[in-house]
Design a protein around this motif. Structure first.
Motif, PDB file in Angstrom:
ATOM      1  N   ASP A 159      37.994  -8.485 -25.078  1.00  0.00           N
ATOM      2  CA  ASP A 159      38.046  -8.122 -23.839  1.00  0.00           C
ATOM      3  C   ASP A 159      38.428  -6.650 -24.144  1.00  0.00           C
ATOM      4  N   ASN A 160      37.520  -5.778 -23.650  1.00  0.00           N
ATOM      5  CA  ASN A 160      37.603  -4.294 -24.082  1.00  0.00           C
ATOM      6  C   ASN A 160      37.744  -3.560 -22.658  1.00  0.00           C
ATOM      7  N   GLU A 161      38.872  -2.793 -22.666  1.00  0.00           N
ATOM      8  CA  GLU A 161      39.183  -1.896 -21.562  1.00  0.00           C
ATOM      9  C   GLU A 161      38.892  -2.456 -20.261  1.00  0.00           C
ATOM     10  N   ASN A 162      39.552  -3.669 -19.914  1.00  0.00           N
ATOM     11  CA  ASN A 162      39.269  -4.335 -18.883  1.00  0.00           C
ATOM     12  C   ASN A 162      40.620  -4.694 -18.197  1.00  0.00           C
ATOM     13  N   LEU A 163      41.416  -5.148 -18.808  1.00  0.00           N
ATOM     14  CA  LEU A 163      42.870  -5.694 -18.030  1.00  0.00           C
ATOM     15  C   LEU A 163      43.503  -4.878 -17.071  1.00  0.00           C
ATOM     16  N   ALA A 164      43.199  -3.566 -16.939  1.00  0.00           N
ATOM     17  CA  ALA A 164      43.783  -3.007 -16.192  1.00  0.00           C
ATOM     18  C   ALA A 164      43.150  -2.797 -14.616  1.00  0.00           C
ATOM     19  N   ASP A 165      41.813  -3.480 -14.904  1.00  0.00           N
ATOM     20  CA  ASP A 165      40.922  -3.997 -13.582  1.00  0.00           C
ATOM     21  C   ASP A 165      41.786  -5.072 -13.057  1.00  0.00           C
ATOM     22  N   MET A 166      42.423  -5.828 -13.480  1.00  0.00           N
ATOM     23  CA  MET A 166      42.979  -7.141 -13.039  1.00  0.00           C
ATOM     24  C   MET A 166      44.029  -7.232 -11.950  1.00  0.00           C
ATOM     25  N   GLY A 201      31.718 -14.322 -13.178  1.00  0.00           N
ATOM     26  CA  GLY A 201      33.079 -14.794 -13.144  1.00  0.00           C
ATOM     27  C   GLY A 201      34.188 -13.956 -13.029  1.00  0.00           C
ATOM     28  N   ASN A 202      35.521 -14.671 -12.615  1.00  0.00           N
ATOM     29  CA  ASN A 202      36.659 -13.644 -12.867  1.00  0.00           C
ATOM     30  C   ASN A 202      37.528 -14.136 -13.915  1.00  0.00           C
ATOM     31  N   ALA A 203      37.814 -13.294 -14.655  1.00  0.00           N
ATOM     32  CA  ALA A 203      38.603 -13.606 -16.015  1.00  0.00           C
ATOM     33  C   ALA A 203      40.143 -14.358 -15.718  1.00  0.00           C
ATOM     34  N   GLU A 204      40.545 -14.315 -14.352  1.00  0.00           N
ATOM     35  CA  GLU A 204      41.585 -14.625 -14.108  1.00  0.00           C
ATOM     36  C   GLU A 204      41.540 -16.313 -13.904  1.00  0.00           C
ATOM     37  N   LEU A 253      30.960 -12.843 -19.775  1.00  0.00           N
ATOM     38  CA  LEU A 253      31.463 -13.281 -18.404  1.00  0.00           C
ATOM     39  C   LEU A 253      32.169 -12.214 -17.660  1.00  0.00           C
ATOM     40  N   ASP A 254      31.509 -11.669 -16.571  1.00  0.00           N
ATOM     41  CA  ASP A 254      31.894 -10.348 -15.860  1.00  0.00           C
ATOM     42  C   ASP A 254      31.817 -10.556 -14.352  1.00  0.00           C
ATOM     43  N   ILE A 255      32.759  -9.971 -13.730  1.00  0.00           N
ATOM     44  CA  ILE A 255      32.973 -10.204 -12.257  1.00  0.00           C
ATOM     45  C   ILE A 255      31.802  -9.648 -11.458  1.00  0.00           C
ATOM     46  N   THR A 256      31.350  -8.438 -12.295  1.00  0.00           N
ATOM     47  CA  THR A 256      30.105  -7.459 -11.442  1.00  0.00           C
ATOM     48  C   THR A 256      28.659  -8.166 -12.074  1.00  0.00           C
ATOM     49  N   SER A 257      28.230  -8.746 -11.047  1.00  0.00           N
ATOM     50  CA  SER A 257      26.860  -9.253 -11.275  1.00  0.00           C
ATOM     51  C   SER A 257      25.798  -8.229 -11.968  1.00  0.00           C
ATOM     52  N   VAL A 314      34.523 -10.905 -22.103  1.00  0.00           N
ATOM     53  CA  VAL A 314      34.978 -10.558 -20.941  1.00  0.00           C
ATOM     54  C   VAL A 314      34.694  -9.192 -20.428  1.00  0.00           C
ATOM     55  N   GLY A 315      34.101  -8.995 -19.397  1.00  0.00           N
ATOM     56  CA  GLY A 315      33.947  -7.654 -18.804  1.00  0.00           C
ATOM     57  C   GLY A 315      33.286  -6.771 -19.858  1.00  0.00           C
ATOM     58  N   GLY A 316      32.062  -7.062 -20.187  1.00  0.00           N
ATOM     59  CA  GLY A 316      31.224  -6.372 -21.334  1.00  0.00           C
ATOM     60  C   GLY A 316      30.645  -4.975 -20.709  1.00  0.00           C
ATOM     61  N   GLY A 317      30.764  -4.676 -19.507  1.00  0.00           N
ATOM     62  CA  GLY A 317      30.223  -3.421 -19.084  1.00  0.00           C
ATOM     63  C   GLY A 317      28.905  -3.401 -19.223  1.00  0.00           C
ATOM     64  N   LEU A 318      27.913  -2.557 -20.003  1.00  0.00           N
ATOM     65  CA  LEU A 318      26.525  -2.510 -20.008  1.00  0.00           C
ATOM     66  C   LEU A 318      26.108  -3.163 -21.219  1.00  0.00           C
ATOM     67  N   ILE A 331      32.672   6.797 -13.335  1.00  0.00           N
ATOM     68  CA  ILE A 331      33.535   6.141 -12.495  1.00  0.00           C
ATOM     69  C   ILE A 331      34.598   5.459 -13.695  1.00  0.00           C
ATOM     70  N   GLU A 332      34.079   4.666 -14.350  1.00  0.00           N
ATOM     71  CA  GLU A 332      34.827   3.898 -15.371  1.00  0.00           C
ATOM     72  C   GLU A 332      34.525   4.391 -16.867  1.00  0.00           C
ATOM     73  N   THR A 333      35.211   5.550 -17.265  1.00  0.00           N
ATOM     74  CA  THR A 333      34.782   6.177 -18.423  1.00  0.00           C
ATOM     75  C   THR A 333      35.433   5.727 -19.606  1.00  0.00           C
ATOM     76  N   THR A 334      34.798   4.777 -20.069  1.00  0.00           N
ATOM     77  CA  THR A 334      35.618   3.915 -21.232  1.00  0.00           C
ATOM     78  C   THR A 334      35.334   4.540 -22.542  1.00  0.00           C
ATOM     79  N   VAL A 335      36.386   4.488 -23.213  1.00  0.00           N
ATOM     80  CA  VAL A 335      36.438   5.189 -24.726  1.00  0.00           C
ATOM     81  C   VAL A 335      35.192   4.403 -25.535  1.00  0.00           C
ATOM     82  N   SER A 336      34.964   3.137 -25.252  1.00  0.00           N
ATOM     83  CA  SER A 336      33.724   2.346 -26.002  1.00  0.00           C
ATOM     84  C   SER A 336      32.353   2.845 -25.527  1.00  0.00           C
ATOM     85  N   HIS A 337      32.511   3.367 -24.422  1.00  0.00           N
ATOM     86  CA  HIS A 337      31.253   3.994 -23.853  1.00  0.00           C
ATOM     87  C   HIS A 337      31.137   5.341 -24.142  1.00  0.00           C
TER      88      HIS A 337
END
Ligand SMILES: C[S@@+](CC[C@H](N)C(=O)[O-])C[C@H]1O[C@@H](n2cnc3c(N)ncnc32)[C@H](O)[C@@H]1O
Length: 378
Positions: free
Chosen positions: A276-283, A259-262, A233-237, A205-209, A161-167
């Motif tokens: 904050d890696n590969e997360n801004l586009a989700d805000m 939590g929400n980074a906003e 800190l991540d919005i997805t528990s 923020v938004g550390g994925g796995l 789904i969210e195929t990040t470069v870091s992953h």
């Protein structure tokens, strides 16, 4: 994702189609499996690999924008073009379909401003709209809802789904000289002097796995990690347990919160480093109208907040403003929160795909839409 039968049907090569010219998709990766066998991946990973023999690769190489479908059908149509026995006709009936996206059929080249004058990005956009089943703007809440409610498991999320470069580079790769993404990042931060003195409080923020944290830890020495608190800190528990598990095992003194980074749930001037890696586009995105921008009056409180930011950051509104345009409200809120929570001299590293010209465009991904980050607005 549901599929309509139309998406699965081969293209009928009618007279109209036969008259069209054919362009091969640029940036295609072709894997040579054996001396006379090549593999291609269709855009949709649910489809099997396309395996080609020498005749098939010749067909692929001839899609140069000069040839027509009719010419290709005449030359390759009846010949077997791969080890699975499919003919050239079989391939021509499928390669231009969105799920394959190996080539484009048209009367004119897909000209435009991108990639050697080809508007492939636009084409991909249409294909992706087909994937997510949603067209147009999906609303400012769409992304927060997706992360809070639609993601119930970490399983497969970053593979599909969210195929990040870091992953992709969570394991050592030759492309990174045998390093992982997180290790490369740690080396850069150290080289920039960000570990001298070392940060005492890091917030990811938004550390994925949790692989970035794990690999940062692997690169840094025990002394470089000693006494450092690492907060996720991540919005997805559902992601937080994995973040904590990997980080603690790798040597961080870690804790995590949803939590929400906003609206960072952190006190003023308490953080030394934010990652904050590969997360801004989700805000949160906001779609504004020209009329709102010119009058300075937003149709909703959210729009008004966006317009107030535009005024505060003195964003020039060009004369040929589109009738509707997107604004990265969430990323701006986040950056403003960073100014609040960072200690004097604190630092943040923000990594995301984006643009430095024009207004952000949506990027359709399976099940959700992300938004290009307009870096000059931040
Ligand atoms: C695309 S993933 C990136 C994950 C990881 N950093 C990586 O590089 O693979 C986005 C991450 O940010 C989180 N996220 C999305 N929107 C967020 C928000 N508004 N506040 C906090 N976290 C958010 C997601 O849950 C996810 O962990």
């Amino acid at each position: 994702m549901g599929e309509t039968p139309v998406l699965q049907e081969p293209l009928s090569l009618t007279d109209d189609i036969l008259a069209l010219r054919v362009w091969r998709m640029p940036d295609m990766v072709i894997y040579q499996h054996a001396s006379d066998e090549w593999w291609l991946t269709p855009l949709d990973d649910h489809l099997p690999l396309v395996r080609l023999n020498r005749m098939g690769i010749e067909l692929l190489n001839s899609l140069d924008g000069h040839v027509t479908v009719a010419w290709l059908l005449e030359k390759y149509g009846k010949w077997v073009c791969g080890p699975d026995g499919e003919t050239g006709r079989w391939h021509l009936e499928r390669w231009s379909l969105p799920r394959y996206s190996l080539c484009y059929f048209g009367s004119e080249p897909p000209t435009g401003q991108h990639r050697s004058a080809a508007k492939w990005d636009l084409l991909l956009q249409q294909i992706r709209e087909g994937w997510s089943g949603a067209q147009g703007f999906e609303g400012a809440d769409h992304l927060a809802t997706f992360h809070r409610q639609d993601i119930t498991t970490q399983e497969g999320h970053f593979d599909q789904i969210e195929t990040t470069v870091s992953h992709l580079f969570r394991e050592p790769s030759e492309a990174l000289q045998g390093l992982t993404y997180g290790r490369v990042l740690a080396k850069h931060l150290r080289r920039l002097g960000w570990w001298n003195p070392k940060p005492r409080c890091i917030v990811e923020v938004g550390g994925g796995l949790g692989y970035v944290a794990q690999e940062l830890a692997a690169e840094l020495s025990p002394v470089e990690k000693d006494g450092v608190r690492y907060l996720f800190l991540d919005i997805t528990s559902p992601f937080i347990p994995s973040q904590l598990k990997l980080a603690r095992k790798a040597g961080w003194h870690g804790s995590g919160t949803q939590g929400n980074a906003e609206w960072l749930p952190l006190r003023d001037a308490t953080v030394d480093l934010v990652i904050d890696n590969e997360n801004l586009a989700d805000m949160t995105p906001v779609q504004l109208t020209k009329q709102e921008a010119l009058s300075g009056k937003g149709a909703t409180p959210l729009h008004q907040e966006a317009l107030d930011w535009i005024r505060r950051i003195r964003l020039p509104l060009e004369p040929d403003l589109p009738e509707e345009f997107l604004f990265n409200l969430g990323p701006i809120r986040f950056v403003s929160e960073l100014w609040r929570v960072l200690k004097p001299g604190g630092r943040a590293v923000l990594i995301e795909f984006g643009i430095d010209n024009g207004w952000p465009a949506p990027v359709k991904l399976p099940g959700h839409t992300e938004y290009e980050v307009q870096y000059t607005h931040l």
